[in-house]
Design an enzyme around this catalytic site. Structure first.
Site, PDB file in Angstrom:
ATOM      1  N   ASP A   1       0.939  -1.194  -0.038  1.00  0.00           N
ATOM      2  CA  ASP A   1       0.137   0.064  -0.075  1.00  0.00           C
ATOM      3  C   ASP A   1       0.739   0.981   0.019  1.00  0.00           C
ATOM      4  OD1 ASP A   1      -2.346   1.654   0.452  1.00  0.00           O
ATOM      5  OD2 ASP A   1      -1.738   1.750   2.341  1.00  0.00           O
TER       6      ASP A   1
ATOM      7  N   ASP B   1       0.073   5.124   0.485  1.00  0.00           N
ATOM      8  CA  ASP B   1      -0.049   5.969   1.556  1.00  0.00           C
ATOM      9  C   ASP B   1      -0.169   5.239   2.749  1.00  0.00           C
ATOM     10  OD1 ASP B   1      -0.405   8.341  -0.232  1.00  0.00           O
ATOM     11  OD2 ASP B   1      -2.668   7.704  -0.479  1.00  0.00           O
TER      12      ASP B   1
END
Length: 137
Positions: free
Chosen positions: A10, A12
């Protein structure tokens, strides 16, 4: 030890520290709607379960659903244009990608953004894996 061809991350909050840009975007929306602004630590405590929840936690308690929805749309628009001003990779992340010997390292960004109600949409991630010829394990 088991080896993998591809590792997905992922983006962010995992590879990138995007909290400052999120805070600035939330506070832009708070000012636009005449609501109180928030500190970095407050925003940090609001993060989790998607941007809809971020906005719901940021607006004053008792804010009606229509206003929350308008604030969410404003956040999305503003953040989209201002998401890389103060966002930086966490320490060691550029080196991690630079030293990857073989295989693929992939960063996924905003794959859950379109899903209503917050939370990730694993189907989007699986479609990305499929299009890249990656078999999830």
């Amino acid at each position: 030890m088991r080896k993998y061809d591809t590792v997905l991350f992922d983006l962010d909050g995992t590879l990138l520290d995007s909290l400052e840009d999120m805070k600035d975007s939330v506070n832009h929306v708070m000012e636009e709607f005449g609501f109180p602004k928030h500190s970095l630590e407050e925003i940090r405590s609001f993060v989790g379960n998607g941007i809809r929840r971020l906005i719901e936690r940021s607006v004053p308690e008792g804010t009606d659903g229509e206003t929350c929805e308008r604030a969410l749309q404003s956040y999305r628009s503003y953040y989209n244009d201002h998401c890389m001003i103060r966002t930086r990779p966490y320490d060691g992340i550029p080196e991690l990608f630079a030293c990857a010997e073989s295989g693929r390292l992939c960063a996924c960004h905003r794959f859950q953004q379109k899903r209503r109600g917050g939370g990730g949409d694993a189907r989007a991630l699986l479609r990305r894996c499929d299009s890249a010829g990656i078999r999830p394990e």
